[in-house]
Write an enzyme that holds these catalytic residues in place. Structure first.
Site, PDB file in Angstrom:
ATOM      1  N   ILE A   1      -6.926   8.063  -0.479  1.00  0.00           N
ATOM      2  CA  ILE A   1      -6.810   6.606  -0.566  1.00  0.00           C
ATOM      3  C   ILE A   1      -7.613   6.088   0.628  1.00  0.00           C
ATOM      4  O   ILE A   1      -7.412   6.530   1.762  1.00  0.00           O
ATOM      5  CB  ILE A   1      -5.335   6.128  -0.544  1.00  0.00           C
ATOM      6  CG1 ILE A   1      -5.251   4.594  -0.615  1.00  0.00           C
ATOM      7  CG2 ILE A   1      -4.562   6.661   0.642  1.00  0.00           C
ATOM      8  CD1 ILE A   1      -3.818   4.066  -0.832  1.00  0.00           C
ATOM      9  N   SER A   2      -8.575   5.218   0.355  1.00  0.00           N
ATOM     10  CA  SER A   2      -9.505   4.786   1.404  1.00  0.00           C
ATOM     11  C   SER A   2      -8.800   4.078   2.554  1.00  0.00           C
ATOM     12  O   SER A   2      -7.742   3.464   2.380  1.00  0.00           O
ATOM     13  CB  SER A   2     -10.564   3.838   0.824  1.00  0.00           C
ATOM     14  OG  SER A   2     -11.452   4.525  -0.009  1.00  0.00           O
ATOM     15  N   GLN A   3      -9.421   4.150   3.709  1.00  0.00           N
ATOM     16  CA  GLN A   3      -8.976   3.415   4.888  1.00  0.00           C
ATOM     17  C   GLN A   3      -8.959   1.913   4.544  1.00  0.00           C
ATOM     18  O   GLN A   3      -9.891   1.404   3.924  1.00  0.00           O
ATOM     19  CB  GLN A   3      -9.990   3.688   5.999  1.00  0.00           C
ATOM     20  CG  GLN A   3      -9.721   3.013   7.310  1.00  0.00           C
ATOM     21  CD  GLN A   3     -10.847   3.302   8.305  1.00  0.00           C
ATOM     22  OE1 GLN A   3     -11.738   4.111   8.047  1.00  0.00           O
ATOM     23  NE2 GLN A   3     -10.820   2.626   9.431  1.00  0.00           N
ATOM     24  N   PRO A   4      -7.902   1.171   4.924  1.00  0.00           N
ATOM     25  CA  PRO A   4      -7.846  -0.262   4.612  1.00  0.00           C
ATOM     26  C   PRO A   4      -9.085  -1.039   5.070  1.00  0.00           C
ATOM     27  O   PRO A   4      -9.561  -1.923   4.354  1.00  0.00           O
ATOM     28  CB  PRO A   4      -6.588  -0.729   5.355  1.00  0.00           C
ATOM     29  CG  PRO A   4      -5.712   0.482   5.376  1.00  0.00           C
ATOM     30  CD  PRO A   4      -6.640   1.645   5.539  1.00  0.00           C
TER      31      PRO A   4
ATOM     32  N   ARG B   1       0.819  -1.221   0.000  1.00  0.00           N
ATOM     33  CA  ARG B   1       0.000   0.000   0.000  1.00  0.00           C
ATOM     34  C   ARG B   1       0.856   1.275   0.000  1.00  0.00           C
ATOM     35  O   ARG B   1       0.447   2.300  -0.543  1.00  0.00           O
ATOM     36  CB  ARG B   1      -0.939  -0.013   1.223  1.00  0.00           C
ATOM     37  CG  ARG B   1      -1.945   1.155   1.258  1.00  0.00           C
ATOM     38  CD  ARG B   1      -2.941   0.959   2.410  1.00  0.00           C
ATOM     39  NE  ARG B   1      -3.986   1.995   2.433  1.00  0.00           N
ATOM     40  CZ  ARG B   1      -4.039   2.984   3.322  1.00  0.00           C
ATOM     41  NH1 ARG B   1      -3.120   3.089   4.275  1.00  0.00           N
ATOM     42  NH2 ARG B   1      -5.021   3.869   3.279  1.00  0.00           N
TER      43      ARG B   1
END
Length: 213
Positions: free
Chosen positions: A63-66, A37
């Site tokens: 970038i979205s939260q995992p 990531r």
């Protein structure tokens, strides 16, 4: 493009956090444990790459939260060869997750800067979506429909009808619906005009913008 033992260790810690938060799909967890990531982020955020947080990327996007990536992907029920439409390519991280899981990925990005960057970057990591276009996600990709799954990675004030119509019977649309705060929503297509709807709590996303190209 370094991926070190330290990065791999941090990814395993992230996987453990996701397990503790309730993610159970073994393939999703394995995929997040595998994809670097940190390579999808600005160098100034590298130390934060494996925290369970969203971070800024180009064009005022994130970038979205995992956890969000894992949660949405788990809801999609991706299998190898699943035909998936992604609305909002963004950094390409969610795209990579889907490709890594063996899906045939079709993706739309409406920010030209991001589209140019991500379409060059993904192949360098070995991820090749079937189609990556610059365009309006609200319209979907009718020429490639129907899809087994559609994932929307931005908050939508309403559910775009074209997306529902581009699902196969049995297909799944995962979309965060709402204005300032979104409710993660799953639609399963049961028939030509019949959809089953499930809601899964609140999330925060950048807005899905219509006709801004």
């Amino acid at each position: 493009m370094n991926d070190t033992f330290k990065h791999k260790g941090l990814r395993q810690q992230l996987v453990n956090i996701l397990i503790n938060k309730g993610i159970t799909d073994a393939t999703v967890l394995k995929t997040i444990g595998h994809i670097p990531r940190h390579l999808f982020m600005d160098s100034s955020f590298l130390d934060h790459a494996y925290q369970d947080k969203a971070f800024p990327i180009a064009a005022d996007q994130t970038i979205s939260q995992p956890y969000t990536v894992a949660f949405q992907t788990e809801l999609l029920k991706v299998t190898p060869e699943s035909k998936i439409l992604e609305i909002g390519t963004g950094s390409g991280y969610q795209t990579a997750v889907l490709c890594e899981m063996g899906a045939k990925v079709f993706s739309i990005e409406r920010q030209l800067e991001l589209f140019k960057k991500t379409s060059k970057f993904l192949p360098k990591l070995g991820y090749r979506p079937r189609k990556l276009i610059f365009g309006d996600g609200y319209k979907g990709m009718p020429e490639e429909a129907p899809f087994d799954g559609i994932i929307v990675t931005a908050g939508a004030p309403f559910v775009p009808t074209p997306l529902l119509s581009q699902l196969k019977i049995g297909g799944r649309l995962v979309i965060p619906v709402g204005d300032t705060v979104q409710t993660m929503t799953l639609f399963v297509r049961k028939g030509l005009k019949e959809f089953e709807k499930h809601e899964f709590g609140e999330f925060r996303f950048v807005p899905l913008l219509e006709d801004k190209n």
